[in-house]
Design a protein around this motif. Sequence first.
Motif: not given
Length: 218
Positions: A41-55, A71-78
Amino acid sequence: MTEKFSARLRQGTATIHDDVEHTDFMVDLMEGRLDAEAYATLLTQYEVIYAALEERARAFADDPVFAAFHDPRLERHARIVADLAALNSSGVTVESGPGSAVDSGVVPSARDYALRLSAIATPEAMIAHHYTRYLGDLSGGQAIGTLMARHYGIGAEALTMWDFSELGKTKPYKDDYRSRLDEIAATGGDEQAVLDEAIAAFEVNGALLGELTRERAA
């Protein structure tokens, strides 16, 4: 001697940071009183949050104030998407996330958080949210993967969000990150604007965890 901005930023957010870390949902999750579904459930929230952050981070990549932080190496969404798929394959119930036809698993406070990120209009705000998420992931967040495996038997293939091995040793990376924070004013950035938005970033994260706490208790 003038105190470095990285130290002032840490001190200025210390109280709210501690409050967020001790939200009932996170304490119970980290101490093994919940289950793998709660982590999903927590990870599901993070998916939408990190998608917006990284965009937004990619949109600011060439900004002179923010560029040193990108730094693209930090990206977590994928990784989050892959982790959710791995959890689902292992039999953990994963609610529909933002990449699905129905995104019922995303709570309103996570949507609000993502909307705030999508609306970032200044490099200072971008730095603030980048700092609160990624430096947190590289610090206390490192314990999350270890504890999820220990308490709930989650396999490494579903915990790749917490794998930052591509960066090498995390301490030198974090030290360098903090040195970049100390150079914000020298690049024309407004330190107070970063601090103000960092507090707001912790507030929206706290609102999310508070909502997850209430949902769990319902």
